[in-house]
Design an enzyme around this catalytic site. Sequence first.
Site, short mmCIF file in Angstrom:
data_model
loop_
_atom_site.label_atom_id
_atom_site.label_comp_id
_atom_site.label_asym_id
_atom_site.label_seq_id
_atom_site.Cartn_x
_atom_site.Cartn_y
_atom_site.Cartn_z
CB VAL A 1 7.72 9.18 4.63
CG1 VAL A 1 7.99 8.60 3.26
CG2 VAL A 1 6.44 8.60 5.22
CG LEU B 1 -1.95 -1.11 1.33
CD1 LEU B 1 -2.60 -1.09 2.70
CD2 LEU B 1 -2.99 -0.97 0.23
CB SER B 2 0.32 4.80 -0.78
OG SER B 2 -0.76 5.04 0.10
CD GLU B 3 3.17 6.42 4.08
OE1 GLU B 3 4.34 6.36 4.52
OE2 GLU B 3 2.87 7.03 3.06
CB THR B 4 2.60 -0.05 6.36
OG1 THR B 4 2.14 -0.80 5.23
CG2 THR B 4 2.36 -0.87 7.62
#
Length: 345
Positions: free
Chosen positions: A81, A53-56
């Site tokens: 990030v 996914l784009s973010e975890t």
Amino acid sequence: LRRTVVSRVPQHQVDAFAAGRYQGNPAAVVLLPPRPTWPVDSVLQAIAVENNLSETAYVLSPDQGGAQPWRLRWFTPGGEVDLCGHATLATAHVVFTKCPSMAAANDITFETKSGLLFVARSATQVVESHEEELPRSYCMTFPAVASEEDVPAEVVQEAKDVFGALGSDQVVRAFRGCCSEPDLMLEFKDWRAVAEAKPDIARCEKLLVGGKFRGLIITAWVGGSSSSSSDGEEEGEGRGVDFVSRFFAPNLGIEEDPATGSAHCALSVYWAKERAGAGSKLEDTDTPNTHLVHLRAKQLSKRVGNVLCDLETDAKGKLVCKLTGQCVDFMDGIIFMEEPDLTIP
């Protein structure tokens, strides 16, 4: 070979900045039990890659139940990030709805690499919904990010080339956020061109890596809801919206991010100064707890993201950006987290 240990850990997937399920930006939230240290970074990164996914987001529960703050980190498939809006929104939703100690709480504080972040429950309905299960709204307090137009001409041209002929025709200004992980932002003349843009992803990645940018944003003013707008009401995707955007970060393993909360920390300041008539307010006001401007934003990805942006001063008179968005549950599950057994030398 080093011995490993495996633990069963709750993981939840949430659609953030969403008008309904299957919209907005999906984020995985791994709810870690109280522990003295984080799992090793390689494990956190491996889980993020596995989720794809784009973010975890990883949230570490305090030792004493609902005691503040909760510790929070974010990983894309390409690396960690410093700040992520939609995954912070999703994490707050998970903590408020899945953790008994926080069931009655109205706000939460996260300790992050970007400092302390604050999220509160909100009664605001960002987008009208007719679903039986209404999305839940939350308001995040993030740092407001100024921007500068000190982008070298060759970088501007390279950015235009990412969008081919459309870039040459549409880009009227390039600017970058003044923060540790700046985004390169391009203002388009027509908001419809933002929706139609088809970037060359390979060129985009080369641009971002070479310029040391976090991501590439394209944006345009619509003026469909601001009381200060003279552009009139727009139809379709632009109805009731002040500005639109899209976000690309192939250098982080994300060709296009569906809804990027953190990008709006700079976009809201930029558009408040450029088109919403709030430039002097932002520069001259240091009176504590003062609301300055309200903007409605839409991210024109295939999944579409909706964000309310409010710029105001905090208790110390510092400019902050309050982002309000909605969350919808998609999945609750258990992951098997395998990590090195650090108890054995």
